[in-house]
Each structure stands twice: as C-alpha cells, then as structure tokens.
Write a protein that holds these residues in place. Sequence first.
Motif, PDB file in Angstrom:
ATOM      1  N   ARG A 121       0.832  -1.199   0.000  1.00 32.13           N
ATOM      2  CA  ARG A 121       0.000   0.000   0.000  1.00 32.13           C
ATOM      3  C   ARG A 121       0.869   1.252   0.000  1.00 32.13           C
ATOM      4  N   ASN A 122       0.398   2.284  -0.673  1.00 28.24           N
ATOM      5  CA  ASN A 122       1.091   3.555  -0.725  1.00 28.24           C
ATOM      6  C   ASN A 122       1.043   4.235   0.645  1.00 28.24           C
ATOM      7  N   ASP A 125      -1.726   6.832   1.045  1.00 33.85           N
ATOM      8  CA  ASP A 125      -3.060   6.242   1.182  1.00 33.85           C
ATOM      9  C   ASP A 125      -3.288   5.805   2.634  1.00 33.85           C
ATOM     10  N   ARG A 203      -5.678  11.808  -3.177  1.00 33.49           N
ATOM     11  CA  ARG A 203      -4.578  11.281  -2.367  1.00 33.49           C
ATOM     12  C   ARG A 203      -3.773  12.436  -1.750  1.00 33.49           C
TER      13      ARG A 203
END
Length: 278
Positions: A121-122, A125, A203
Amino acid sequence: MLVHPMPDPIAVHIGPLAVHWYGLMYLLAFAQFIALGRLRIKQPHIAAVGWKKEDLDDMLFYGVLGVVLGGRLGEILFYNPAYYFAHPADMIAVWKGGMSFHGGFLGVMLAMYLWGRKRGRNLMDIMDFIAPMVPLGYAAGRLGNFINAELPGRPADPSLPWAMIWPNVDNIPRHPSPIYQMLVDGILLFIILWIFSRHSRPRMAVAGMFSLLYGCARFFTEYFRVPDYEVHFGGITISAGQMLSVPMIVLGIILLVLAYRLRQQAQAPAEPALAGKK
C-alpha cells in the motif's frame, strides 16, 4: 478559585501491578483507533479501495510501536536531552509521562511505511486513512497529562472562571493547558477532520489537512502552556512546541496543494490531436 485535584497517578493496583492513568489513556487511544477504524471502513469511498477490518489489527501493532518508540525518542531528543542523558534509567519510564506528539508522528509515519511495504500500500493512502482516527487518541493522551498534573499553563487572570492553581507548581492561577489542547488540538480537530474525510478526497488531502490543522491548533494552544524551552528568532520568541509545529503547517500546505493540483491535472482533458500536417 479552582485547584488541580492532584489525583494519584496510579489508577488501580492489581496485586503487585500498578496500573497508571497515563497507561490507561494510551489503552483508550488504541481502543478508539479500532472503533473509529471500523466505522471508517464502512464509508463507501474507503471500502471501494479495499480497506478491511483485518488491516486494523495489523496496523495497530505497527502503530503502537511507532507511537511509543517515536514519542519517547521525541521527548528525549526534542525536549529534555540533557536530563535524560544524565538520568538514562528514566528513558524507559513512560508510565511517568513524557511523550512527544511530534516524535510519535514521525514514528507512526515510519511504522506505516514499513507496514505499507509489507502489504503493498502507498504510504500516503495509509496516512489518509488513519489521519481522522489520530486526534481523539491525542486527546486521551492530554487527559493523561492533566491527571498527572503535567504541562502546567502560563499564569492566568484570576478572574478567569477556569483559572486553576497547580499545587505542584505554585499558588499562581494558571491556564489548564492540557485541557485546552485536549479540546482544541484533539476533539475539535477530530470533528473537522472526520467531516472532511467522509467524502472522497484526492490522495494526500486528508493527511495534508490533518498536518495543517494540527500544526495551527498546536501553535495556538502553546501560547497558554509553560514552554519546555523557547527559541529566539530576531525579535520573535516561540516555544519548542510551536517551533516543531511549523514544519507540520508547511507540510500540510504542500500536501494539500499537491493533492488538488495532481487531481486537476489528471482530470484535465487531453489536447485534441492535430487533424493533419501543414
């Protein structure tokens, strides 16, 4: 005139174990993270990107390590390095209080980066997801500070209805600064951020809004708190907490500008292709 009640910092004894109020406040903070996280996962725009309640337990483990280790290291390095290096045994005495939010913030970012690498996952995020759950945990920590009679406020006008004498400091009426920070930096920030994050945002926008609002709120409430130390820039004097809040304000502005600029660029229509060459 109000007088700080100076409660026993130990909430209850369980056999030889002493349970401190400060520890209970951290337990409350972690419990509300799970409770709010489960509510947040039910929001359509959050569920749509694959967040699940199973993620919360795993994130909490990493987050606890980030908060505790980062918060304590921040307290040691940012606020009282001379004291702690002279009394190294107190470095691990977290039950006595002394946790830096700014250090905990950096610790959580590192912990979430490591968790994100494992789960693919970023980082931004993740920070967007958890940001609305942070302020109430912070509020619980400030309540723990008040119970421990820590972080006394600056002297206040005796006519102020809630001016309070802190017997462990002196007999001067003071602002109950941990309560101010609990209400403004914690509860008020939670309400604003929760409302802002209820709808889909680009984001970095939620994390940026948290960083900006917390930095501004903390800069304001620090005016009512006895500073750990002060920094002088020309004719301007700011406290340590205010100095550490400035980078959060700058970071928040940068993240918000990037978030909406990148979304605008992504939504811009492509230039029409040339019909032919001349």
